[in-house]
Design an enzyme around this catalytic site. Sequence first.
Site, PDB file in Angstrom:
ATOM      1  N   GLU A 193      13.663   5.966  -9.563  1.00 32.54           N
ATOM      2  CA  GLU A 193      12.356   5.805  -8.898  1.00 32.54           C
ATOM      3  C   GLU A 193      11.346   5.321  -9.932  1.00 32.54           C
ATOM      4  O   GLU A 193      11.278   5.872 -11.038  1.00 32.54           O
ATOM      5  CB  GLU A 193      11.869   7.145  -8.325  1.00 32.54           C
ATOM      6  CG  GLU A 193      10.466   7.023  -7.713  1.00 32.54           C
ATOM      7  CD  GLU A 193       9.862   8.363  -7.337  1.00 32.54           C
ATOM      8  OE1 GLU A 193      10.303   8.948  -6.336  1.00 32.54           O
ATOM      9  OE2 GLU A 193       8.934   8.826  -8.053  1.00 32.54           O
TER      10      GLU A 193
ATOM     11  N   THR B  10       7.479   3.985  -5.360  1.00 34.13           N
ATOM     12  CA  THR B  10       6.573   4.857  -4.599  1.00 34.13           C
ATOM     13  C   THR B  10       5.447   4.060  -3.938  1.00 34.13           C
ATOM     14  O   THR B  10       5.176   2.912  -4.296  1.00 34.13           O
ATOM     15  CB  THR B  10       5.945   5.943  -5.498  1.00 34.13           C
ATOM     16  OG1 THR B  10       5.177   5.305  -6.495  1.00 34.13           O
ATOM     17  CG2 THR B  10       7.008   6.808  -6.148  1.00 34.13           C
TER      18      THR B  10
ATOM     19  N   HIS C  39       9.199   3.064  -0.740  1.00 33.87           N
ATOM     20  CA  HIS C  39       8.797   4.271  -0.023  1.00 33.87           C
ATOM     21  C   HIS C  39       7.709   3.798   0.938  1.00 33.87           C
ATOM     22  O   HIS C  39       6.934   2.899   0.620  1.00 33.87           O
ATOM     23  CB  HIS C  39       8.190   5.305  -0.969  1.00 33.87           C
ATOM     24  CG  HIS C  39       9.128   5.786  -2.030  1.00 33.87           C
ATOM     25  ND1 HIS C  39       8.857   6.895  -2.795  1.00 33.87           N
ATOM     26  CD2 HIS C  39      10.326   5.323  -2.472  1.00 33.87           C
ATOM     27  CE1 HIS C  39       9.844   7.101  -3.652  1.00 33.87           C
ATOM     28  NE2 HIS C  39      10.747   6.147  -3.485  1.00 33.87           N
TER      29      HIS C  39
ATOM     30  N   ASP D 162       1.692  12.394   1.404  1.00 38.53           N
ATOM     31  CA  ASP D 162       0.749  13.476   1.093  1.00 38.53           C
ATOM     32  C   ASP D 162      -0.633  13.056   1.512  1.00 38.53           C
ATOM     33  O   ASP D 162      -1.029  11.912   1.315  1.00 38.53           O
ATOM     34  CB  ASP D 162       0.785  13.771  -0.419  1.00 38.53           C
ATOM     35  CG  ASP D 162       1.946  14.678  -0.763  1.00 38.53           C
ATOM     36  OD1 ASP D 162       2.315  15.522   0.084  1.00 38.53           O
ATOM     37  OD2 ASP D 162       2.502  14.531  -1.858  1.00 38.53           O
TER      38      ASP D 162
HETATM   39  P1  FAD Z   1       7.712  15.445   7.134  1.00 36.08           P
HETATM   40  O1  FAD Z   1       9.188  15.329   7.266  1.00 36.08           O
HETATM   41  O2  FAD Z   1       6.881  14.931   8.259  1.00 36.08           O
HETATM   42  O3  FAD Z   1       7.383  16.982   6.872  1.00 36.08           O
HETATM   43  C1  FAD Z   1       6.072  17.407   6.489  1.00 36.08           C
HETATM   44  C2  FAD Z   1       5.869  18.852   6.892  1.00 36.08           C
HETATM   45  O4  FAD Z   1       5.754  18.932   8.306  1.00 36.08           O
HETATM   46  C3  FAD Z   1       7.021  19.782   6.514  1.00 36.08           C
HETATM   47  O5  FAD Z   1       6.480  21.033   6.213  1.00 36.08           O
HETATM   48  C4  FAD Z   1       7.851  19.863   7.783  1.00 36.08           C
HETATM   49  O6  FAD Z   1       8.585  21.075   7.880  1.00 36.08           O
HETATM   50  C5  FAD Z   1       6.770  19.769   8.837  1.00 36.08           C
HETATM   51  N1  FAD Z   1       7.223  19.121  10.085  1.00 36.08           N
HETATM   52  C6  FAD Z   1       8.015  18.033  10.202  1.00 36.08           C
HETATM   53  N2  FAD Z   1       8.187  17.710  11.495  1.00 36.08           N
HETATM   54  C7  FAD Z   1       7.469  18.598  12.217  1.00 36.08           C
HETATM   55  C8  FAD Z   1       7.235  18.791  13.589  1.00 36.08           C
HETATM   56  N3  FAD Z   1       7.775  17.974  14.523  1.00 36.08           N
HETATM   57  N4  FAD Z   1       6.420  19.827  13.985  1.00 36.08           N
HETATM   58  C9  FAD Z   1       5.855  20.652  13.075  1.00 36.08           C
HETATM   59  N5  FAD Z   1       6.055  20.513  11.738  1.00 36.08           N
HETATM   60  C10 FAD Z   1       6.844  19.510  11.317  1.00 36.08           C
HETATM   61  N6  FAD Z   1       4.476  10.738  -0.985  1.00 36.08           N
HETATM   62  C11 FAD Z   1       3.728   9.608  -1.042  1.00 36.08           C
HETATM   63  O7  FAD Z   1       2.556   9.623  -0.634  1.00 36.08           O
HETATM   64  N7  FAD Z   1       4.254   8.443  -1.561  1.00 36.08           N
HETATM   65  C12 FAD Z   1       5.543   8.367  -2.015  1.00 36.08           C
HETATM   66  O8  FAD Z   1       5.993   7.301  -2.449  1.00 36.08           O
HETATM   67  C13 FAD Z   1       6.362   9.543  -1.944  1.00 36.08           C
HETATM   68  N8  FAD Z   1       7.663   9.533  -2.338  1.00 36.08           N
HETATM   69  C14 FAD Z   1       8.437  10.655  -2.169  1.00 36.08           C
HETATM   70  C15 FAD Z   1       9.804  10.605  -2.509  1.00 36.08           C
HETATM   71  C16 FAD Z   1      10.624  11.731  -2.340  1.00 36.08           C
HETATM   72  C17 FAD Z   1      12.107  11.641  -2.672  1.00 36.08           C
HETATM   73  C18 FAD Z   1      10.060  12.939  -1.825  1.00 36.08           C
HETATM   74  C19 FAD Z   1      10.922  14.161  -1.651  1.00 36.08           C
HETATM   75  C20 FAD Z   1       8.706  12.995  -1.508  1.00 36.08           C
HETATM   76  C21 FAD Z   1       7.890  11.871  -1.672  1.00 36.08           C
HETATM   77  N9  FAD Z   1       6.523  11.882  -1.340  1.00 36.08           N
HETATM   78  C22 FAD Z   1       5.765  10.740  -1.420  1.00 36.08           C
HETATM   79  C23 FAD Z   1       5.880  13.140  -0.934  1.00 36.08           C
HETATM   80  C24 FAD Z   1       5.907  13.353   0.578  1.00 36.08           C
HETATM   81  O9  FAD Z   1       5.175  12.336   1.206  1.00 36.08           O
HETATM   82  C25 FAD Z   1       5.299  14.725   0.818  1.00 36.08           C
HETATM   83  O10 FAD Z   1       6.160  15.734   0.374  1.00 36.08           O
HETATM   84  C26 FAD Z   1       4.788  14.997   2.220  1.00 36.08           C
HETATM   85  O11 FAD Z   1       3.968  16.161   2.162  1.00 36.08           O
HETATM   86  C27 FAD Z   1       5.886  15.240   3.257  1.00 36.08           C
HETATM   87  O12 FAD Z   1       6.562  14.093   3.558  1.00 36.08           O
HETATM   88  P2  FAD Z   1       7.857  14.132   4.524  1.00 36.08           P
HETATM   89  O13 FAD Z   1       8.251  12.738   4.753  1.00 36.08           O
HETATM   90  O14 FAD Z   1       8.873  15.065   4.008  1.00 36.08           O
HETATM   91  O15 FAD Z   1       7.164  14.742   5.832  1.00 36.08           O
END
Ligand code: FAD
Length: 288
Positions: free
Chosen positions: A16, A47, A75, A107
């Site tokens: 990454e 990212t 991403h 985030d």
């Molecule tokens: P989701 O899968 O939508 O989950 C977010 C939260 O909502 C979780 O607590 C989940 O349990 C909850 N949730 C999911 N679906 C539902 C539902 N239907 N009802 C109620 N609750 C629900 N961030 C950036 O801004 N840019 C990046 O480039 C980036 N790269 C990343 C790369 C990796 C490998 C990882 C692990 C994270 C990265 N992130 C990045 C961070 C990520 O965007 C954050 O962790 C964000 O807070 C959650 O993203 P997610 O896609 O997991 O969200």
Amino acid sequence: MKIAELLQKKRTLSFEVFPPKADIPMDGIVETLSRLYDFKPDFISCTYGAGGSSRGRNIEVCTAVQKSGHLAMPHFTCIGNSRDDIRVLAKEYAAMGLENVLALRGDFPAGWEGTRGDFSYASDLISLLGAEFPGLCLAAAAYPEKHISAPSMEMDIAHLRLKQDRGAQFLMTQLCHDVTAFERFLEKIRKAGITIPVVAGIMPVLVAEPTIRMTIYNGCSIPAELASIFGKYQHDPESFTKAGTEYTVTQIHRFIAAGINGLHLYTLNKWKKITEILKTAGIHDSSF
Ligand code: FAD
């Protein structure tokens, strides 16, 4: 090439990187990428800044990776994006020959309470991309110690299952310093019917303050072995980096032994340290 297809054939090695800020020349990232190519990585992910702040640069970096003959995976987040914004971007990716996307919620930028876009969760983004862009291979984020805002591990795994059911083809994990917690997570998701490959994200331990900050920000734990490195060397940066590097090498071996489908190094754009870590771990290319 779709990464999910590669994962059926082999354990992958990937990196990454993050894009430079708008006013910074591309030279630094181009040099970083060229050094990472020495490892013949299966793919390189880039990212995407909160609120799409680095969107242009993300595309520039992915274009550079693709032009070099390597596989790029941008991403992409729901933050601030309407359905139509997402469609426009997905078409742009297709025109660039990109076949893989890490689909995220993202985030929230400081002061935001929601995504300010059409979708609240990554699974919604995955639904749209899966239905309208079937040529894309979709990856999703996973949290071995649960996502910080999830009420429980069970709920988080149920949401992860939804991402698989809606079309995610492999998972990439959040930093995790506790390999035992990672193994428990693997066991739990398999029991929950999540069958897609898991690529483990490895965060190198190099500098004390950002390591603590990122670990706390993500609600992850610091095992005793790592805590003792902080205890001994947090005021001695050189010794901290040396001990952290050795720790990261050991962690890589432990993650491989845990049965991961791919190793994904969060490079922090520090190619020299990543090169040292991988070579010390006995990994010289993606056929490890
Ligand atoms: P989701 O899968 O939508 O989950 C977010 C939260 O909502 C979780 O607590 C989940 O349990 C909850 N949730 C999911 N679906 C539902 C539902 N239907 N009802 C109620 N609750 C629900 N961030 C950036 O801004 N840019 C990046 O480039 C980036 N790269 C990343 C790369 C990796 C490998 C990882 C692990 C994270 C990265 N992130 C990045 C961070 C990520 O965007 C954050 O962790 C964000 O807070 C959650 O993203 P997610 O896609 O997991 O969200």
